[in-house]
Design an enzyme around this catalytic site. Structure first.
Site, PDB file in Angstrom:
ATOM      1  NE  ARG A 122      -2.006  -5.778  -0.591  1.00 30.10           N
ATOM      2  CZ  ARG A 122      -2.407  -4.750   0.143  1.00 30.10           C
ATOM      3  NH1 ARG A 122      -3.659  -4.344   0.068  1.00 30.10           N
ATOM      4  NH2 ARG A 122      -1.557  -4.108   0.933  1.00 30.10           N
ATOM      5  CG  ASN A 131      -7.297  -6.208   2.290  1.00 31.74           C
ATOM      6  OD1 ASN A 131      -6.688  -6.874   3.130  1.00 31.74           O
ATOM      7  ND2 ASN A 131      -6.742  -5.184   1.671  1.00 31.74           N
ATOM      8  CG  ASN A 173     -14.237  -5.271   3.662  1.00 35.20           C
ATOM      9  OD1 ASN A 173     -14.953  -4.293   3.867  1.00 35.20           O
ATOM     10  ND2 ASN A 173     -13.108  -5.207   2.963  1.00 35.20           N
ATOM     11  CE1 TYR A 195     -11.289  -4.975  -0.332  1.00 36.69           C
ATOM     12  CE2 TYR A 195     -13.659  -4.771  -0.598  1.00 36.69           C
ATOM     13  CZ  TYR A 195     -12.471  -4.277  -0.132  1.00 36.69           C
ATOM     14  OH  TYR A 195     -12.456  -3.085   0.559  1.00 36.69           O
ATOM     15  CB  THR A 210      -9.262   2.635  -1.950  1.00 30.69           C
ATOM     16  OG1 THR A 210      -9.322   1.385  -2.602  1.00 30.69           O
ATOM     17  CG2 THR A 210     -10.564   3.388  -2.225  1.00 30.69           C
ATOM     18  CG  HIS A 213      -7.932  -6.699  -4.122  1.00 30.92           C
ATOM     19  ND1 HIS A 213      -7.557  -7.366  -2.979  1.00 30.92           N
ATOM     20  CD2 HIS A 213      -8.354  -5.474  -3.713  1.00 30.92           C
ATOM     21  CE1 HIS A 213      -7.743  -6.594  -1.932  1.00 30.92           C
ATOM     22  NE2 HIS A 213      -8.237  -5.423  -2.345  1.00 30.92           N
ATOM     23  N   GLY A 238       2.090   1.740   2.199  1.00 29.50           N
ATOM     24  CA  GLY A 238       0.866   2.449   1.833  1.00 29.50           C
ATOM     25  C   GLY A 238       0.891   3.880   2.327  1.00 29.50           C
ATOM     26  CD  GLN A 251      -5.614  -4.303  -5.046  1.00 29.95           C
ATOM     27  OE1 GLN A 251      -6.373  -3.378  -4.765  1.00 29.95           O
ATOM     28  NE2 GLN A 251      -4.954  -4.990  -4.121  1.00 29.95           N
TER      29      GLN A 251
END
Ligand SMILES: C=C(C(=O)O)c1ccccc1
Length: 373
Positions: A230, A181, A238, A183, A25, A178, A328, A97
């Protein structure tokens, strides 16, 4: 014995090498529309075996941060075509993604200023990045989510399928779901965020239901051979938590094995942090998860991520543990990372002050080797 410079094929996607650009991001697409600067940034990194773009929300409800690109506006599809055309002209391969943030959002980003949605009304805590009333980027506490009604879930599954179709229409070679992480998909998977009492909550089977329905819906839409996924079994990103990550992800891996996906992309440890991070007392066994996937017939590329370097990536691929390694921060600072690895050349250091928001500085101005020769 494979090496990181060998070509391969992940499902229907042929890749020139095993050096994968991880989703990053960057908050440089105002109004959720990809722009020329974005096209330059991805074009510069087209020698990656596969580019996985930054998270790209499927709907405004799935948007959790300001200035990330979306897949839900016609202008965004046109914007993404600039990106995919530029990367393809350089011989690269690129997937996007496909993302729904769930509870990691803010009312100012939501349709009609509504509460973000999630499996359960449990706040993420932490902060997100919004545009404040003065038009400036600012960090703000995530807003308290509401629990999705059972009747709403099929519609979000369909939103993912529509997003996958939009990605192909925009010229992408495929998508990465996605599922990591903390989400939405990860919120459904994990016990700390999902306390539903219907068929989407409680048991591991029930908590994996949403993920598998989304996988099946996007696979029906664009073909499983163009769908990657992923996952991040133990990340605390988070504020997501899970009481039995090994049982959960061995189950998920087994169920994915028969679905013909292009690749499985696994974040090892805490995203962008401690590779040895664990949820609970037992270290997570990634090999065991991969074995469950292969035993169930999984043939997709196994991509690993988090804290790898040239040597550890060479070892991971050479040993057969991984089929690809995603980088990354190294790709942020080294557009020509593949060439630098090939020449074992010095690497530019990323500047974290320009990771999020802004313009060309810290985005498209990192030098490639030939420019410094
Ligand atoms: C999409 C992200 C992720 O997967 O963690 C993200 C979002 C905002 C900042 C950094 C990363």
């Amino acid at each position: 014995m494979a090496n990181i410079f060998d070509p391969s094929k992940f499902g229907d996607i042929e890749v020139a090498n095993r050096i994968i650009m991880a989703p990053l991001t960057r908050n440089r697409s105002p109004k959720a529309i990809p722009n020329d600067l974005n096209a330059t940034y991805y074009e510069q990194r087209a020698t990656a075996g596969l580019i996985i773009t930054e998270g790209t929300p499927i709907t405004q409800q799935g948007q959790g941060y300001a200035d990330v690109p979306g897949l839900y506006l016609p202008a965004a599809i046109e914007g993404w075509k600039k990106v995919t055309d530029a990367v393809h002209k350089k011989g690269g391969k690129i997937v996007t993604q496909v993302w729904h943030v769930g509870r990691v959002s803010h009312v100012s980003l939501q349709p009609d200023g509504a509460a973000p949605v999630a499996p359960s009304a449990i706040p993420a805590g932490g902060k997100t990045y919004i545009i404040d009333e003065n038009g400036n980027g600012a960090f703000a506490e995530t807003s308290a989510p509401r629990a999705l009604e059972l009747s709403e879930i099929a519609g979000i599954v369909d939103d993912f399928a529509k997003g996958a179709r939009a990605a192909i229409d925009a010229g992408f070679d495929g998508i990465e779901l996605h599922g990591a992480n903390g989400y939405l998909i990860d919120q459904f998977l994990k016990s700390g965020a999902n306390q539903r009492t219907d068929e989407y909550g409680g048991s591991i089977e029930n908590r994996a239901r949403f993920l598998l329905e989304v996988v099946d819906a996007v696979s029906r839409e664009i073909g499983a051979g163009r769908v990657g996924l992923r996952l991040s079994p133990v990340t605390p990103a988070n504020n997501i938590t899970e009481v039995q990550p090994q049982a959960l992800f061995n189950y998920v891996a087994e169920k994915l094995g028969s679905r013909g996906l292009a690749f499985i992309h696994v974040v090892e440890g805490a995203t962008g942090g401690d590779r040895a991070y664990k949820q609970g007392d037992t270290p997570f066994n990634y090999q065991e998860m991969k074995d469950a996937y292969r035993k169930a017939g999984g043939t997709g590329g196994w991509i690993v991520n988090n804290g790898y370097d040239r040597d550890s990536a060479t070892e991971a691929v050479g040993s057969g543990y991984a089929d690809g390694v995603a980088f990354g921060k190294l790709f942020i600072a080294n557009p020509d990372l593949v060439e630098r690895f090939r020449d074992n050349a010095p690497l530019n250091k990323p500047d974290s002050n320009t990771f999020y928001g802004g313009g060309a500085k810290g985005y498209t101005d990192y030098p490639a080797l030939e420019s410094v020769a």
